[in-house]
Design an enzyme around this catalytic site. Structure first.
Site, PDB file in Angstrom:
ATOM      1  N   LYS A 121      22.007  18.680  38.726  1.00 23.23           N
ATOM      2  CA  LYS A 121      20.953  17.860  38.223  1.00 23.23           C
ATOM      3  C   LYS A 121      20.653  17.892  36.716  1.00 23.23           C
ATOM      4  O   LYS A 121      20.980  18.803  35.992  1.00 23.23           O
ATOM      5  CB  LYS A 121      19.539  17.892  38.808  1.00 23.23           C
ATOM      6  CG  LYS A 121      19.899  17.656  40.273  1.00 23.23           C
ATOM      7  CD  LYS A 121      19.944  16.127  40.432  1.00 23.23           C
ATOM      8  CE  LYS A 121      19.911  15.831  41.998  1.00 23.23           C
ATOM      9  NZ  LYS A 121      19.568  14.679  42.297  1.00 23.23           N
ATOM     10  N   ARG A 155      22.664  18.988  49.560  1.00 27.33           N
ATOM     11  CA  ARG A 155      23.461  18.179  48.968  1.00 27.33           C
ATOM     12  C   ARG A 155      24.233  18.609  48.107  1.00 27.33           C
ATOM     13  O   ARG A 155      23.459  19.266  46.900  1.00 27.33           O
ATOM     14  CB  ARG A 155      22.838  16.828  48.642  1.00 27.33           C
ATOM     15  CG  ARG A 155      23.729  15.620  48.215  1.00 27.33           C
ATOM     16  CD  ARG A 155      23.045  14.450  47.765  1.00 27.33           C
ATOM     17  NE  ARG A 155      22.197  13.902  48.906  1.00 27.33           N
ATOM     18  CZ  ARG A 155      20.557  13.777  48.538  1.00 27.33           C
ATOM     19  NH1 ARG A 155      20.093  14.383  47.687  1.00 27.33           N
ATOM     20  NH2 ARG A 155      20.119  13.410  49.670  1.00 27.33           N
TER      21      ARG A 155
END
Length: 179
Positions: A121, A155
């Protein structure tokens, strides 16, 4: 698209819109008796990072989940088929993401499994100064913390490293018999 994918053998729908894209999504999930990943997002992918604002990020996401879970229940989708994803990086500031990770147990009373998607991220770039290809340490640390805070589904991009990381985190939550 979800209907065609489920008809072709998929068994879960990952709805990043949190039901904002179409209320028909739940009918499709019910029709196929599929699992459903309900993700929180503020805004849409094209504008979600423009200026995310929350009164209280944890309260707001919790309230969002409660209202969407009521919709799921009303249409006949059981909680044991629903994954809740607080949407790390989807309409969140760096501090919002940190609060979500720190306070992840706040979502455990909703009766669903928690999914965490921190892999590579952008907030790792802000916190650590790392480019996308060099965010493995941040990813693994947050996934281990996520496990310890109640996440059970992840994920990921790097399956092998994540599996190893989560195995070590699991050691912390169970007795290990050494031979």
């Amino acid at each position: 698209v979800a209907d065609a994918a489920l008809a072709a053998g998929a068994d879960m729908v990952n709805d990043i819109s949190g039901l904002a894209a179409s209320s028909k999504m739940l009918l499709t999930v019910r029709k196929h008796q599929a699992s459903y990943c309900l993700m929180h997002i503020q805004g849409k992918p094209e504008n979600m990072q423009d200026n995310p604002r929350y009164e209280d990020v944890i309260y707001d996401i919790h309230h969002f989940f409660q209202s969407r879970l009521a919709e799921c229940e009303a249409i006949g989708i059981e909680k044991d088929r629903i994954l809740l994803d607080p949407g790390i990086g989807f309409g969140k500031t760096v501090l919002n993401n940190i609060d979500i990770l720190r306070l992840l147990p706040a979502f455990s009373n909703l009766g669903c499994q928690l999914l965490l998607g921190t892999s590579n991220k952008s907030f790792f770039g802000h916190l650590l100064g790392r480019e996308v290809g060099d965010r493995t340490a941040g990813t693994m640390a947050t996934q281990a913390l996520g496990w310890l805070k109640g996440a059970t589904v992840f994920r990921v991009h790097d399956i092998e490293k994540t599996k190893d990381t989560l195995e070590i985190a699991r050691c912390h939550t169970r007795e290990i018999a050494l031979v």
